[in-house]
Design an enzyme around this catalytic site. Structure first.
Site, PDB file in Angstrom:
ATOM      1  CG  PHE A  52      -2.079  -1.261   1.582  1.00  0.00           C
ATOM      2  CD1 PHE A  52      -3.055  -1.102   0.394  1.00  0.00           C
ATOM      3  CD2 PHE A  52      -1.374  -2.043   1.996  1.00  0.00           C
ATOM      4  CE1 PHE A  52      -3.916  -2.136   0.342  1.00  0.00           C
ATOM      5  CE2 PHE A  52      -2.608  -2.928   2.050  1.00  0.00           C
ATOM      6  CZ  PHE A  52      -3.343  -3.254   1.054  1.00  0.00           C
ATOM      7  CG  HIS A  53       4.596   1.540  -0.010  1.00  0.00           C
ATOM      8  ND1 HIS A  53       4.782   0.161   0.715  1.00  0.00           N
ATOM      9  CD2 HIS A  53       5.363   0.672  -1.385  1.00  0.00           C
ATOM     10  CE1 HIS A  53       5.739  -0.567   0.122  1.00  0.00           C
ATOM     11  NE2 HIS A  53       5.864  -0.190  -0.755  1.00  0.00           N
ATOM     12  CB  ALA A  54       3.616   5.052  -5.071  1.00  0.00           C
ATOM     13  CG  HIS A  99       3.236  -1.675  -5.477  1.00  0.00           C
ATOM     14  ND1 HIS A  99       4.194  -0.199  -5.110  1.00  0.00           N
ATOM     15  CD2 HIS A  99       4.490  -2.229  -4.503  1.00  0.00           C
ATOM     16  CE1 HIS A  99       5.412  -0.049  -4.673  1.00  0.00           C
ATOM     17  NE2 HIS A  99       5.554  -1.197  -4.145  1.00  0.00           N
TER      18      HIS A  99
END
Ligand code: TYD
Length: 133
Positions: A52-54, A99
């Site tokens: 849960f990051h980019a 993602h």
């Protein structure tokens, strides 16, 4: 195998014989950057999710070398969901792709090659901020 701007699979050579299999990856060959870092993730409680990051700069190639995993990708315009369940079939995730790795199984191990050294400042962990970036 569906490929798109967002979903870019990477296939590694797999040598299979009666002794088992051997898969290999080389920097700037199958892995499309000079590898600066390798990490792996396992022991995640069954059904849990991570990520849960980019990234601002970091590019990764991710392999599920044991078990299965669902990868969700989002470039701000388009979303995709991919299942990885083979040790020789990975996914290239570019920078600025939101993602997550979802529904870990007991035996799931993810192997990740990264293009930069670890830098917490490279992470975008807020989805609203990602959408504005
Ligand atoms: P984190 O980013 O929370 O993992 P995930 O992407 O699976 O949600 O990383 C977990 C911890 O590990 C966090 O304290 C940062 C640290 N870490 C490093 O020190 N070096 C690394 O290369 C990585 C990927 C994480």
């Amino acid at each position: 195998m569906i490929q798109s701007e967002l979903v870019r699979f990477i296939e590694l050579p797999k040598k299979q014989d009666k002794r088992g299999f051997l898969v290999f990856a080389e920097a700037e060959r199958q892995i499309p950057f000079p590898i600066k870092r390798v990490f792996y993730i396992g022991g995640v409680p069954e059904g849990d999710d991570r990520g849960f990051h980019a990234h601002k700069r970091n590019q990764i190639v991710l392999f599920c070398i044991s078990g299965t995993i669902i990868i969700k990708l989002d470039n701000g315009q388009e979303k995709a969901k991919v299942i990885l369940d083979q040790p020789d079939k990975g996914l290239f995730i570019d920078h600025h792709i939101w993602h997550s790795m979802e529904n870990f199984q007991k035996d799931t191990i993810l192997l990740v090659f990264a293009s930069i050294y670890y830098d917490e400042n490279d992470y975008i962990r807020d989805y609203g901020q990602f959408k504005q970036s």
